[in-house]
Design a protein around this motif. Structure first.
Motif, mmCIF file in Angstrom:
data_model
loop_
_atom_site.group_PDB
_atom_site.id
_atom_site.type_symbol
_atom_site.label_atom_id
_atom_site.label_comp_id
_atom_site.label_asym_id
_atom_site.label_seq_id
_atom_site.Cartn_x
_atom_site.Cartn_y
_atom_site.Cartn_z
ATOM 1 N N TYR A 24 0.837 -1.196 0.000
ATOM 2 C CA TYR A 24 0.000 0.000 0.000
ATOM 3 C C TYR A 24 0.871 1.244 0.000
ATOM 4 O O TYR A 24 2.060 1.187 0.328
ATOM 5 N N ALA A 45 -2.536 1.137 -6.600
ATOM 6 C CA ALA A 45 -2.535 2.212 -5.609
ATOM 7 C C ALA A 45 -2.125 3.558 -6.201
ATOM 8 O O ALA A 45 -2.614 4.611 -5.778
ATOM 9 N N MET A 63 -4.427 1.105 -1.312
ATOM 10 C CA MET A 63 -4.034 -0.308 -1.385
ATOM 11 C C MET A 63 -3.734 -0.752 -2.810
ATOM 12 O O MET A 63 -4.384 -0.316 -3.747
ATOM 13 N N ASP A 64 -2.752 -1.637 -2.924
ATOM 14 C CA ASP A 64 -2.590 -2.459 -4.121
ATOM 15 C C ASP A 64 -3.304 -3.756 -3.781
ATOM 16 O O ASP A 64 -2.833 -4.532 -2.948
ATOM 17 N N SER A 71 1.512 -5.941 -4.881
ATOM 18 C CA SER A 71 0.963 -6.993 -4.017
ATOM 19 C C SER A 71 1.070 -8.346 -4.703
ATOM 20 O O SER A 71 1.023 -8.429 -5.928
#
Length: 78
Positions: A24, A45, A63-64, A71
């Motif tokens: 993130y 993100a 967030m990813d 991620s």
């Protein structure tokens, strides 16, 4: 980056959930109010880079989601 004020540049951070590595971007801010931004399909993100600077009174976390950006993705089929 300190938490003593808003900074338009984000710091990339990571955490584990089970065996999944999630990434993130933390745009900081000195507020106790936190805004979490979740992207849609085919984004990550960084999609929120321009929008995050509009929320200077918030701590913005982007967030990813799994399998996107930095991620990881589950390979077990679960």
């Amino acid at each position: 980056m300190s938490n003593t004020g808003y900074n338009s540049s984000a710091i990339r951070k990571f955490f584990y959930v089970g065996n999944l590595w999630l990434s993130y971007l933390d745009y900081g801010g000195d507020s106790e109010r936190v805004l979490v931004m979740l992207h849609g399909y085919m984004a990550n993100a960084r999609s929120f880079s321009e929008l995050a600077v509009c929320f200077k009174d918030w701590r913005v976390i982007a967030m990813d989601q799994r399998g996107h950006g930095r991620s990881g993705r589950l390979l077990s089929g679960c």
